[in-house]
Design an enzyme around this catalytic site. Structure first.
Site, short mmCIF file in Angstrom:
data_model
loop_
_atom_site.label_atom_id
_atom_site.label_comp_id
_atom_site.label_asym_id
_atom_site.label_seq_id
_atom_site.Cartn_x
_atom_site.Cartn_y
_atom_site.Cartn_z
N LYS A 139 0.82 -1.24 -0.21
CA LYS A 139 -0.01 0.01 -0.01
C LYS A 139 0.84 1.38 -0.08
O LYS A 139 1.93 1.18 0.57
CB LYS A 139 -0.95 0.00 1.36
CG LYS A 139 -1.87 -1.16 1.48
CD LYS A 139 -3.31 -0.48 0.82
CE LYS A 139 -4.30 -1.77 0.95
NZ LYS A 139 -4.65 -2.19 2.28
N HIS A 142 2.06 6.79 2.67
CA HIS A 142 1.24 8.33 2.50
C HIS A 142 1.58 9.21 3.32
O HIS A 142 2.23 8.89 4.62
CB HIS A 142 0.00 8.19 1.91
CG HIS A 142 -1.05 7.52 2.89
ND1 HIS A 142 -1.47 8.29 4.10
CD2 HIS A 142 -1.37 6.29 3.03
CE1 HIS A 142 -2.14 7.37 4.74
NE2 HIS A 142 -2.16 6.29 3.96
N HIS A 145 0.98 8.33 7.24
CA HIS A 145 2.02 7.76 8.00
C HIS A 145 3.11 8.49 8.53
O HIS A 145 4.01 8.04 9.29
CB HIS A 145 2.76 6.67 7.01
CG HIS A 145 1.84 5.67 6.51
ND1 HIS A 145 1.63 5.38 5.22
CD2 HIS A 145 1.21 4.61 7.18
CE1 HIS A 145 0.45 4.34 5.20
NE2 HIS A 145 0.42 3.90 6.15
#
Ligand code: ARG
Length: 587
Positions: A139, A142, A145
């Site tokens: 994933k 982004h 995070h």
């Protein structure tokens, strides 16, 4: 005559509260020395001294009016060279620290300790785990995070600084049914080359495509489920693909960690616990905690005002909370931690409450030492800014892009400023990335905040660039001093009475408090306490720098002032370091 510090041995910095407590302590007070100490206050108004001792508590034991007690104590306490004045005002005894004495104590200590100034050994011999970052593989890594990553890293550094033995764990989200889907999609539509070229975007594409195709052909869902079962069973082909996905993702994450200067001691994520689960499921059963609900196994938490914790799904596969139970017990058994700190978004509050309750019900008393450290959301400001940060996909903002943008924007600003002799390529990295980190750590972590470039990169605001600039300014003053002067200040034999002005004194007091601020920040899991104190130090330094000439004719005065500049530079660099930010010499 004032005591001029001449001792070159590493003398420990004086603890003024201790000193005052010793002055005041007397058996007839009916208080222990520690109680006396805990009563000492720092008055909000500097006119009332640097420290104050309220006498109300003593009135009963001594059968005297508190004002009288204050008068007696004040009378007995003067005479110590550490105090320029001890006086009573009503029921308070006010202590004024002698400014020259304070300057000598603080600056000598900082310049002797250097990089170690601020560190302590409160935590010696105890193990702390800090779990942070923990993104989900395959994933995007982004902007969301950044919070766990940067706050967690600062908490790690703070605990390390106060003497704990810290292990950093990245609890990767590297397990779950989505890998069944990705494997199916890869086999059907994927290619190795495409995957290697841009792993996360490609994997994300597989995942999206899987969902689109599964709408038309529901049998894909079954295939994915079976594939995940094979993965769980350790079938080499599935495991091989999963490993490949994990490695490629990790390589991408590591690019970002490198930019941020972050490392981990362990990447044992969710998959690490996959084979450790049966033991706990059995244990929950044996302890009578599991009940069946529509084929799933749950722990009922209604009594505690929470929805049930789901332990296994109807198909027998384990869940997020189950893996967290296994992880906690494993960590306790493996590391025997004093504290295990989980730096995870506040959206997961319920999850962590349920999980702790289940551990408690299982009889694990040490669950009290597991601490969830939550934080609020980051969102993006509207307007042009968002375009600068968005990737072509539009919605997901990759952290790497944010960091790169920060570096580019900083380089632009630096080019405009035409700073000579500065390696813009290198420094813009330290400053741009430092600015993003600093912003993250500026507010109480629990608060939601809006990311905006104007705020992050403002060289004059309460920002990373401002603090770094202050450090560079101090460095530049020291560069302009002669070698002889620098050697002299290293000797610590200055005339500290040259540092008694308000601006010098304010700065010195802030420097004095740094070790205590670090302890408090660690204790509260709140790096912003240190960030804000650091801004105060930087502002006080700049005030001192503007108010006073440093490289003056008078040698004694010049040396004393240079010593304070050196101490300030050291402290700023140390605090930036604890936040995970570099301190460039020039910018
Ligand atoms: N991977 C999770 C996520 O991205 C965070 C993991 C938090 N740690 C934990 N022990 N549950 O939401």
């Amino acid at each position: 005559a004032l005591p001029i510090y001449q001792d070159k041995e590493k003398a420990k910095m004086i603890d003024f509260k201790e000193l005052i407590a010793n002055e005041i302590y007397n058996e007839s007070l009916g208080l222990t020395p520690a109680e006396v100490r805990s009563l000492i206050e720092i008055p909000a108004d500097e006119k009332m001294g640097d420290y104050a001792f309220p006498c109300f508590r003593l009135a009963k034991t001594l059968r005297k009016a508190p004002q009288m007690i204050a008068k007696d104590i004040a009378g007995g306490a003067s005479g110590n060279p550490a105090f320029s004045k001890v006086e009573n005002v009503n029921a308070y005894v006010n202590f004024f620290i002698d400014r020259a004495y304070l300057a000598g104590q603080v600056i000598t200590e900082v310049n002797n300790q250097g990089e170690c100034y601020g560190r302590s050994d409160e935590g010696r011999g105890r193990k702390v785990i800090v779990e942070y970052s923990s993104p989900n593989i395959a994933k995007p890594f982004h902007i969301g995070h950044i919070r766990s990553t940067v706050i967690g890293n600062a908490i790690y550094k703070l605990y390390d600084a106060v003497g704990f033995d810290v292990t950093r764990i990245n609890h990767l989200g590297d397990y779950g049914t989505q890998f069944g889907k990705m494997i199916v999609a890869y086999r059907k539509w994927g290619s190795e080359d495409e995957l290697k070229e841009d792993p996360i975007k490609t994997l994300l594409g597989y995942y999206t495509r899987f969902h689109q195709e599964a709408k038309k052909d529901p049998s894909l869902e079954d295939e994915a489920r079976q594939t995940f079962v094979r993965l769980e069973a350790g079938e080499p082909e599935e495991v091989g693909l999963w490993k490949k996905f994990r490695e490629l993702s990790l390589a991408e994450f590591n690019r970002v960690y490198d930019m941020l200067g972050i490392t981990f001691d362990s990447y044992a994520g969710e998959s690490f616990y996959s084979d450790k689960m049966p033991r706990f499921i059995q244990e929950l059963k044996d302890k009578g905690l599991l009940i069946e609900s529509q084929g799933a196994q749950i722990v009922d938490l209604e009594e505690y005002g929470m929805s049930p914790a789901m332990i296994t799904k109807s198909d027998g596969s384990s869940l997020y909370v189950t893996r967290d139970i296994a992880a906690a017990v494993y960590r306790k058994e493996h590391y025997d931690f004093y504290k295990c700190i989980y730096v995870v978004a506040s959206q997961q509050n319920l999850h962590f409450r349920q999980w702790k309750k289940v551990l408690e019900l299982m009889g694990y008393e040490w669950q009290e030492d597991c601490v969830h450290v939550p934080f609020g959301l980051v969102s993006l400001a509207d307007g042009d800014d968002i375009k600068m940060m968005s990737t072509r996909e539009g919605t997901v903002v990759f952290l790497e892009d944010v960091l790169n943008t920060a570096v580019e924007k900083t380089a632009e600003i630096m080019r405009e400023k035409k700073t000579d002799g500065v390696d813009i390529d290198a420094v813009s990295k330290d400053v741009g990335i430092g600015a993003v980190i600093f912003q993250e750590l500026s507010n109480n972590r629990i608060k939601d905040y809006v990311f905006s470039w104007d705020k992050v990169l403002n060289f004059d605001g309460e920002t990373g660039p401002y603090v770094q600039y202050t450090h560079a300014r101090a460095s530049s003053v020291l560069r302009n001093a002669s070698e002889e002067d620098i050697a002299a200040i290293r000797d610590n034999s200055c005339d500290w009475s040259c540092l008694t002005s308000d601006s010098a004194n304010t700065l010195i007091k802030l420097i004095y408090r740094v070790p205590e601020v670090i302890l408090e920040a660690a204790d509260k899991y709140e790096p912003s306490i240190l960030t804000r104190h650091l801004v105060d130090v930087a502002q006080a330094f700049n005030k001192f720098y503007h108010d006073e000439h440093i490289l003056v004719e008078d040698r004694d005065e010049k040396l004393a002032k240079l010593s304070l500049v050196l101490a300030s530079k050291t402290v700023i660099a140390n605090c930036l370091g604890l936040l995970g930010i570099k301190a460039p010499e020039r910018m």
